[in-house]
Design a protein around this motif. Structure first.
Motif, PDB file in Angstrom:
ATOM      1  N   PRO A 148      -3.190  -8.654  -1.752  1.00 61.60           N
ATOM      2  CA  PRO A 148      -4.513  -7.787  -0.986  1.00 61.60           C
ATOM      3  C   PRO A 148      -4.233  -7.768   0.579  1.00 61.60           C
ATOM      4  CG  PRO A 148      -5.442  -9.411  -2.885  1.00 61.60           C
ATOM      5  CD  PRO A 148      -3.780  -9.554  -2.643  1.00 61.60           C
ATOM      6  N   ALA A 149      -3.540  -8.810   1.122  1.00 60.38           N
ATOM      7  CA  ALA A 149      -3.472  -8.823   2.460  1.00 60.38           C
ATOM      8  C   ALA A 149      -2.344  -7.655   2.857  1.00 60.38           C
ATOM      9  CB  ALA A 149      -3.087  -9.943   3.232  1.00 60.38           C
ATOM     10  N   GLU A 150      -1.384  -7.357   1.916  1.00 58.81           N
ATOM     11  CA  GLU A 150      -0.280  -6.326   2.299  1.00 58.81           C
ATOM     12  C   GLU A 150      -1.054  -4.814   1.997  1.00 58.81           C
ATOM     13  OE1 GLU A 150       3.506  -8.604   0.642  1.00 58.81           O
ATOM     14  OE2 GLU A 150       3.019  -6.963  -0.366  1.00 58.81           O
ATOM     15  N   TRP A 151      -2.042  -4.951   1.167  1.00 62.37           N
ATOM     16  CA  TRP A 151      -2.810  -3.490   0.878  1.00 62.37           C
ATOM     17  C   TRP A 151      -3.517  -3.370   2.098  1.00 62.37           C
ATOM     18  CZ3 TRP A 151      -1.894   0.284  -2.491  1.00 62.37           C
ATOM     19  CH2 TRP A 151      -1.274   0.108  -3.720  1.00 62.37           C
ATOM     20  N   ASP A 152      -4.294  -4.416   2.640  1.00 65.89           N
ATOM     21  CA  ASP A 152      -5.194  -4.143   3.765  1.00 65.89           C
ATOM     22  C   ASP A 152      -4.394  -3.888   4.888  1.00 65.89           C
ATOM     23  OD1 ASP A 152      -7.211  -4.943   2.230  1.00 65.89           O
ATOM     24  OD2 ASP A 152      -7.354  -7.122   2.899  1.00 65.89           O
ATOM     25  N   ARG A 153      -3.205  -4.191   5.002  1.00 63.14           N
ATOM     26  CA  ARG A 153      -2.622  -3.923   6.447  1.00 63.14           C
ATOM     27  C   ARG A 153      -2.087  -2.468   6.358  1.00 63.14           C
ATOM     28  NH1 ARG A 153       2.876  -6.707   8.328  1.00 63.14           N
ATOM     29  NH2 ARG A 153       1.718  -8.610   7.700  1.00 63.14           N
ATOM     30  N   LEU A 154      -1.583  -2.163   5.165  1.00 65.80           N
ATOM     31  CA  LEU A 154      -1.138  -0.624   4.554  1.00 65.80           C
ATOM     32  C   LEU A 154      -2.173   0.114   5.246  1.00 65.80           C
ATOM     33  CD1 LEU A 154       1.070   1.339   4.224  1.00 65.80           C
ATOM     34  CD2 LEU A 154       0.676   1.110   1.921  1.00 65.80           C
ATOM     35  N   GLU A 155      -3.471   0.021   4.470  1.00 64.60           N
ATOM     36  CA  GLU A 155      -4.554   0.820   4.961  1.00 64.60           C
ATOM     37  C   GLU A 155      -5.027   1.020   6.261  1.00 64.60           C
ATOM     38  OE1 GLU A 155      -7.932   0.346   2.254  1.00 64.60           O
ATOM     39  OE2 GLU A 155      -6.771  -0.340   0.539  1.00 64.60           O
ATOM     40  N   ARG A 156      -4.907  -0.098   6.977  1.00 67.14           N
ATOM     41  CA  ARG A 156      -5.181  -0.238   8.426  1.00 67.14           C
ATOM     42  C   ARG A 156      -4.335   0.837   9.188  1.00 67.14           C
ATOM     43  NH1 ARG A 156      -6.076  -5.487   7.655  1.00 67.14           N
ATOM     44  NH2 ARG A 156      -4.244  -6.081   8.908  1.00 67.14           N
ATOM     45  N   ALA A 157      -3.019   0.519   8.773  1.00 63.96           N
ATOM     46  CA  ALA A 157      -1.922   1.459   9.507  1.00 63.96           C
ATOM     47  C   ALA A 157      -2.066   2.787   9.260  1.00 63.96           C
ATOM     48  CB  ALA A 157      -0.464   0.688   9.073  1.00 63.96           C
ATOM     49  N   LEU A 158      -2.327   3.200   7.827  1.00 61.49           N
ATOM     50  CA  LEU A 158      -2.640   4.600   7.773  1.00 61.49           C
ATOM     51  C   LEU A 158      -3.986   5.090   8.190  1.00 61.49           C
ATOM     52  CD1 LEU A 158      -1.692   4.344   3.987  1.00 61.49           C
ATOM     53  CD2 LEU A 158      -0.298   5.515   5.517  1.00 61.49           C
ATOM     54  N   ALA A 159      -4.780   4.277   8.401  1.00 63.06           N
ATOM     55  CA  ALA A 159      -6.066   4.846   8.954  1.00 63.06           C
ATOM     56  C   ALA A 159      -5.952   4.908  10.505  1.00 63.06           C
ATOM     57  CB  ALA A 159      -7.147   3.834   8.777  1.00 63.06           C
TER      58      ALA A 159
END
Length: 324
Positions: free
Chosen positions: A309-320
């Motif tokens: 989940p932490a990896e998904w969160d970081r990717l979502e923030r970077a894409l946003a």
């Protein structure tokens, strides 16, 4: 040109930082839980019965009656394939994993980059990666079986096929004689690339050739123990394939929301057209997320699937985050 994902040293040199998420390889970031290993796996040479047990487990997992030989990764098989036949004309369905053409060229083959299956007709050796890396194209077993009748030796690299077993040519190999070799990777689906384990499947004469070329003890004891356990774990395989399919769809949605078009996808990676791949790679690298660009495309970017989940969160923030 030989270039690969997984080059985190280059990422760190260019962008600094620690705690990188490496999405450049398409390797499952939710690895198979490694079981306790018997002491003999470390301190003794593998026995013939140990290797046989591993290869039987692989044959069952891949649903094949063909002969199977265990190797130190699919890459080891790629290095040996050019030596299975006298050099001649080879066709590699392209764009695809560049090690096939590189290994063939190094052994004196005349390599052409084929843009379709029909263009491979008459080749002394033909290579198809299925599903294809990096654009996710797939071909059915009937189609590939028919292609094998139009080339000298057909090599089908199924390194990304574990989550979609219906695509595999392995169950039909026993009816194709010595005309086809299938390569399988263990490390990608099981998320254990460091184990260095893969397989070549095919007719008895061809597999015997591969075994002789690989030499004794081609696979170490820890890889044998881990591989034998994982390949027999049907419950884990089924659950993981379902999870990866769900996560691949999730990743495609995130990348489309970022404004990037989907080029293709498998259950282990998604490739998008960003318009400017180096800029997109740098944008994610500033969040310590490493992705894959390709020398033949200025726009394509490939991402493996995050694991936690932490990896998904970081990717979502970077894409946003808006590009600079």
């Amino acid at each position: 040109m030989r270039d690969h994902g997984g080059d985190l040293d280059r990422a760190k040199a260019a962008f600094g930082g620690t705690d990188w998420i490496d999405l450049s390889t398409g390797i499952n970031r939710m690895p198979y839980p490694v079981p306790p290993l018997p002491p003999d796996a470390w301190r003794t040479l593998p026995t013939a019965s140990d290797v046989t047990a591993l290869e039987v487990a692989a044959a069952r997992a891949y649903g094949t009656q063909a002969d199977v030989v265990a190797l130190a990764g699919a890459q080891a098989a790629i290095q040996l394939v050019p030596r299975l036949r006298a050099t001649g004309r080879a066709a590699v369905l392209s764009p695809s994993y560049n090690e096939h053409a590189a290994a063939l060229t190094a052994q004196g083959w005349q390599v052409t980059q084929a843009d379709g299956l029909d263009a491979m007709t008459g080749a002394d050796l033909a290579v198809v990666v299925n599903p294809n890396n990096p654009d996710g194209r797939v071909w059915g077993a009937d189609t590939l079986g028919e292609l094998s009748s139009r080339v000298g030796l057909l090599v089908v690299d199924e390194s990304f096929a574990d989550p979609t077993p219906a695509l595999s040519l392995a169950p039909r190999l026993h009816g194709l004689g010595e005309r086809v070799v299938v390569l399988r990777s263990f490390g990608k689906f099981y998320g254990l690339a460091g184990v260095r384990l893969g397989f070549a499947l095919g007719g008895p004469r061809t597999v015997a050739q591969v075994r002789a070329l690989a030499g004794p003890w081609a696979v170490g004891g820890p890889a044998i123990a881990i591989g034998t356990a994982a390949l027999a774990d049907n419950d884990w395989q089924t659950a993981m394939a379902a999870q990866l399919a769900k996560d691949s769809a999730r990743l495609q949605g995130l990348l489309q929301a970022a404004g990037w078009g989907i080029v293709g996808a498998t259950a282990l990676f998604v490739t998008v057209d960003t318009g400017d791949a180096l800029a997109a790679q740098a944008r994610l690298a500033r969040a310590a997320i490493w992705t894959r660009v390709f020398p033949y495309s200025s726009g394509w970017l490939r991402l493996g699937l995050p694991g936690t989940p932490a990896e998904w969160d970081r990717l979502e923030r970077a894409l946003a985050r808006q590009p600079e």
